[in-house]
Design a protein around this motif. Structure first.
Motif, PDB file in Angstrom:
ATOM      1  N   PHE A 116       0.832  -1.199   0.000  1.00 16.74           N
ATOM      2  CA  PHE A 116       0.000   0.000   0.000  1.00 16.74           C
ATOM      3  C   PHE A 116       0.870   1.254   0.000  1.00 16.74           C
ATOM      4  O   PHE A 116       0.540   2.253  -0.639  1.00 16.74           O
ATOM      5  CB  PHE A 116      -0.926   0.001   1.212  1.00 16.74           C
ATOM      6  CG  PHE A 116      -1.923  -1.119   1.200  1.00 16.74           C
ATOM      7  CD1 PHE A 116      -2.200  -1.812   0.028  1.00 16.74           C
ATOM      8  CD2 PHE A 116      -2.587  -1.499   2.353  1.00 16.74           C
ATOM      9  CE1 PHE A 116      -3.124  -2.848   0.002  1.00 16.74           C
ATOM     10  CE2 PHE A 116      -3.512  -2.522   2.350  1.00 16.74           C
ATOM     11  CZ  PHE A 116      -3.770  -3.210   1.167  1.00 16.74           C
ATOM     12  N   ARG A 117       1.969   1.188   0.723  1.00 14.94           N
ATOM     13  CA  ARG A 117       2.876   2.325   0.760  1.00 14.94           C
ATOM     14  C   ARG A 117       3.445   2.615  -0.625  1.00 14.94           C
ATOM     15  O   ARG A 117       3.494   3.776  -1.063  1.00 14.94           O
ATOM     16  CB  ARG A 117       3.999   2.037   1.762  1.00 14.94           C
ATOM     17  CG  ARG A 117       4.946   3.217   1.982  1.00 14.94           C
ATOM     18  CD  ARG A 117       5.835   2.986   3.188  1.00 14.94           C
ATOM     19  NE  ARG A 117       6.696   1.823   3.025  1.00 14.94           N
ATOM     20  CZ  ARG A 117       6.609   0.710   3.763  1.00 14.94           C
ATOM     21  NH1 ARG A 117       5.690   0.599   4.683  1.00 14.94           N
ATOM     22  NH2 ARG A 117       7.452  -0.291   3.573  1.00 14.94           N
ATOM     23  N   ASP A 118       3.840   1.567  -1.335  1.00 10.07           N
ATOM     24  CA  ASP A 118       4.393   1.749  -2.679  1.00 10.07           C
ATOM     25  C   ASP A 118       3.327   2.235  -3.662  1.00 10.07           C
ATOM     26  O   ASP A 118       3.597   3.119  -4.493  1.00 10.07           O
ATOM     27  CB  ASP A 118       4.995   0.430  -3.177  1.00 10.07           C
ATOM     28  CG  ASP A 118       6.218   0.012  -2.383  1.00 10.07           C
ATOM     29  OD1 ASP A 118       6.794   0.878  -1.702  1.00 10.07           O
ATOM     30  OD2 ASP A 118       6.588  -1.179  -2.442  1.00 10.07           O
ATOM     31  N   ARG A 119       2.121   1.671  -3.579  1.00 10.08           N
ATOM     32  CA  ARG A 119       1.055   2.079  -4.502  1.00 10.08           C
ATOM     33  C   ARG A 119       0.671   3.538  -4.285  1.00 10.08           C
ATOM     34  O   ARG A 119       0.505   4.299  -5.243  1.00 10.08           O
ATOM     35  CB  ARG A 119      -0.170   1.185  -4.317  1.00 10.08           C
ATOM     36  CG  ARG A 119      -0.017  -0.215  -4.890  1.00 10.08           C
ATOM     37  CD  ARG A 119      -1.334  -0.966  -4.872  1.00 10.08           C
ATOM     38  NE  ARG A 119      -1.201  -2.308  -5.427  1.00 10.08           N
ATOM     39  CZ  ARG A 119      -1.218  -2.588  -6.720  1.00 10.08           C
ATOM     40  NH1 ARG A 119      -1.382  -1.607  -7.594  1.00 10.08           N
ATOM     41  NH2 ARG A 119      -1.090  -3.834  -7.143  1.00 10.08           N
ATOM     42  N   LEU A 120       0.537   3.936  -3.037  1.00 11.23           N
ATOM     43  CA  LEU A 120       0.146   5.320  -2.748  1.00 11.23           C
ATOM     44  C   LEU A 120       1.255   6.291  -3.143  1.00 11.23           C
ATOM     45  O   LEU A 120       0.977   7.406  -3.610  1.00 11.23           O
ATOM     46  CB  LEU A 120      -0.181   5.457  -1.258  1.00 11.23           C
ATOM     47  CG  LEU A 120      -1.090   6.636  -0.865  1.00 11.23           C
ATOM     48  CD1 LEU A 120      -2.392   6.562  -1.628  1.00 11.23           C
ATOM     49  CD2 LEU A 120      -1.339   6.639   0.630  1.00 11.23           C
ATOM     50  N   THR A 121       2.499   5.869  -2.996  1.00 11.64           N
ATOM     51  CA  THR A 121       3.619   6.711  -3.442  1.00 11.64           C
ATOM     52  C   THR A 121       3.603   6.884  -4.947  1.00 11.64           C
ATOM     53  O   THR A 121       3.845   7.981  -5.473  1.00 11.64           O
ATOM     54  CB  THR A 121       4.952   6.079  -2.996  1.00 11.64           C
ATOM     55  OG1 THR A 121       4.982   5.982  -1.566  1.00 11.64           O
ATOM     56  CG2 THR A 121       6.122   6.943  -3.454  1.00 11.64           C
ATOM     57  N   ARG A 122       3.294   5.797  -5.681  1.00 11.13           N
ATOM     58  CA  ARG A 122       3.203   5.903  -7.144  1.00 11.13           C
ATOM     59  C   ARG A 122       2.050   6.817  -7.553  1.00 11.13           C
ATOM     60  O   ARG A 122       2.181   7.610  -8.498  1.00 11.13           O
ATOM     61  CB  ARG A 122       3.030   4.511  -7.761  1.00 11.13           C
ATOM     62  CG  ARG A 122       4.274   3.667  -7.744  1.00 11.13           C
ATOM     63  CD  ARG A 122       4.172   2.522  -8.744  1.00 11.13           C
ATOM     64  NE  ARG A 122       3.027   1.658  -8.473  1.00 11.13           N
ATOM     65  CZ  ARG A 122       3.085   0.584  -7.676  1.00 11.13           C
ATOM     66  NH1 ARG A 122       4.239   0.271  -7.088  1.00 11.13           N
ATOM     67  NH2 ARG A 122       2.025  -0.171  -7.491  1.00 11.13           N
ATOM     68  N   ILE A 123       0.930   6.706  -6.862  1.00  9.16           N
ATOM     69  CA  ILE A 123      -0.203   7.576  -7.168  1.00  9.16           C
ATOM     70  C   ILE A 123       0.171   9.041  -6.972  1.00  9.16           C
ATOM     71  O   ILE A 123      -0.128   9.897  -7.819  1.00  9.16           O
ATOM     72  CB  ILE A 123      -1.413   7.197  -6.288  1.00  9.16           C
ATOM     73  CG1 ILE A 123      -1.964   5.831  -6.713  1.00  9.16           C
ATOM     74  CG2 ILE A 123      -2.508   8.255  -6.367  1.00  9.16           C
ATOM     75  CD1 ILE A 123      -3.029   5.282  -5.788  1.00  9.16           C
ATOM     76  N   ALA A 124       0.835   9.351  -5.859  1.00  5.24           N
ATOM     77  CA  ALA A 124       1.256  10.729  -5.611  1.00  5.24           C
ATOM     78  C   ALA A 124       2.225  11.214  -6.689  1.00  5.24           C
ATOM     79  O   ALA A 124       2.163  12.366  -7.130  1.00  5.24           O
ATOM     80  CB  ALA A 124       1.903  10.837  -4.230  1.00  5.24           C
ATOM     81  N   SER A 125       3.110  10.324  -7.146  1.00  6.11           N
ATOM     82  CA  SER A 125       4.067  10.693  -8.192  1.00  6.11           C
ATOM     83  C   SER A 125       3.355  10.992  -9.514  1.00  6.11           C
ATOM     84  O   SER A 125       3.691  11.955 -10.212  1.00  6.11           O
ATOM     85  CB  SER A 125       5.086   9.569  -8.379  1.00  6.11           C
ATOM     86  OG  SER A 125       5.983   9.857  -9.424  1.00  6.11           O
ATOM     87  N   ILE A 126       2.358  10.169  -9.861  1.00  9.20           N
ATOM     88  CA  ILE A 126       1.621  10.398 -11.111  1.00  9.20           C
ATOM     89  C   ILE A 126       0.844  11.710 -11.038  1.00  9.20           C
ATOM     90  O   ILE A 126       0.818  12.492 -11.998  1.00  9.20           O
ATOM     91  CB  ILE A 126       0.670   9.219 -11.390  1.00  9.20           C
ATOM     92  CG1 ILE A 126       1.464   7.927 -11.565  1.00  9.20           C
ATOM     93  CG2 ILE A 126      -0.153   9.482 -12.651  1.00  9.20           C
ATOM     94  CD1 ILE A 126       0.597   6.677 -11.609  1.00  9.20           C
ATOM     95  N   VAL A 127       0.199  11.961  -9.895  1.00 11.47           N
ATOM     96  CA  VAL A 127      -0.554  13.207  -9.740  1.00 11.47           C
ATOM     97  C   VAL A 127       0.379  14.407  -9.857  1.00 11.47           C
ATOM     98  O   VAL A 127       0.031  15.431 -10.450  1.00 11.47           O
ATOM     99  CB  VAL A 127      -1.297  13.210  -8.390  1.00 11.47           C
ATOM    100  CG1 VAL A 127      -1.973  14.556  -8.165  1.00 11.47           C
ATOM    101  CG2 VAL A 127      -2.334  12.099  -8.347  1.00 11.47           C
TER     102      VAL A 127
END
Length: 258
Positions: free
Chosen positions: A153-164
């Motif tokens: 979850f930490r990695d997925r949420l970090t990727r989401i923040a990076s894409i945004v």
């Protein structure tokens, strides 16, 4: 480092006053160094963002003042210099710090926008507010991701923040994209931030396998939505470029240029 060595020798010799003075001076200089690093990181982070809701702290200015205090205190209490000479040392340390690292600039000004840049926003202040709020939500997502115990979850949420973050940079480069991304910024991004914060609270107090699976599915959907939003913005940029090329080619043909 000389202060640290002197503190060790004063401890060996049993001189409590010298140990206290050297320790205080050493710790103050360490604090000044840590604040300087924090200030440089803050400057590098904010330099990437024309719009930012993150508050700027005067880390380097505070570090320069602490370093001057540490130098003057050390000269007076450890070396035994007079108050006037200690003040001169403090001023010299502050001047050297300013020349080497510089102080914090003034309040970061938001980029100037032309009235026609944001046709759907209505006002420049509204456009700036939308982007500043979006950056605040990205910062919140990154903080939530860092606090999550579940690595996936930490990695997925970090990727989401990076894409945004990439989406926001795309909007800054082409302000017309704000209209196309308004729903994403006003609905999906705040919803993602709220759900992630709520899951973090429940993860710490009431973990559940069903909730974990639901959150996993939601993160996958959100990440796909972010990719789709970014792709739509990029595709529109390509279409705009094709139109501009066709217009330019037609004008050249009209002028008799082959």
């Amino acid at each position: 480092m000389p202060l640290l060595v002197k503190a060790i020798f004063s401890l060996w010799s049993g001189d409590a006053a010298l140990l206290g003075a050297t320790s205080i001076g050493f710790l103050l200089m360490i604090v000044a160094g840590l604040l300087t690093r924090r200030g440089i990181h803050q400057e590098l982070d904010l330099s990437e963002r024309r719009f930012s809701g993150r508050r700027r702290w005067p880390y380097r200015t505070l570090a320069g003042a602490i370093l001057a205090l540490a130098t003057g205190f050390t000269a007076f209490a450890t070396v035994g210099q007079s108050a006037f000479v200690a003040l001169a040392y403090a001023i010299g340390a502050a001047a050297g710090y300013c020349m080497l690292y510089g102080l914090d600039p003034g309040v970061r000004r938001l980029a100037r926008l032309n009235p026609g840049d944001y046709p759907a926003a209505g006002h420049n202040d509204e456009a700036r507010g939308v982007l500043a709020a979006a950056y605040e939500r990205v910062d919140s997502l990154e903080q939530t991701a860092a606090a999550l115990a579940h690595r996936e979850f930490r990695d997925r949420l970090t990727r989401i923040a990076s894409i945004v973050h990439k989406i926001l940079l795309t909007i800054e480069e082409d302000p017309a994209d704000l209209r196309r991304a308004r729903k994403f910024l006003n609905v999906y991004l705040p919803g993602t931030q709220q759900v992630a914060a709520q899951y973090l609270r429940t993860e710490q107090h009431a973990p559940s396998l069903d909730r974990e699976q639901n959150f996993r599915t939601l993160l996958v959907d959100i990440e796909n939505t972010c990719h789709e939003q970014q792709e739509r913005l990029l595709q529109h940029d390509v279409l705009d470029l094709d139109v501009q090329i066709e217009v330019l080619a037609a004008r050249l043909r009209h002028e008799g240029v082959t």
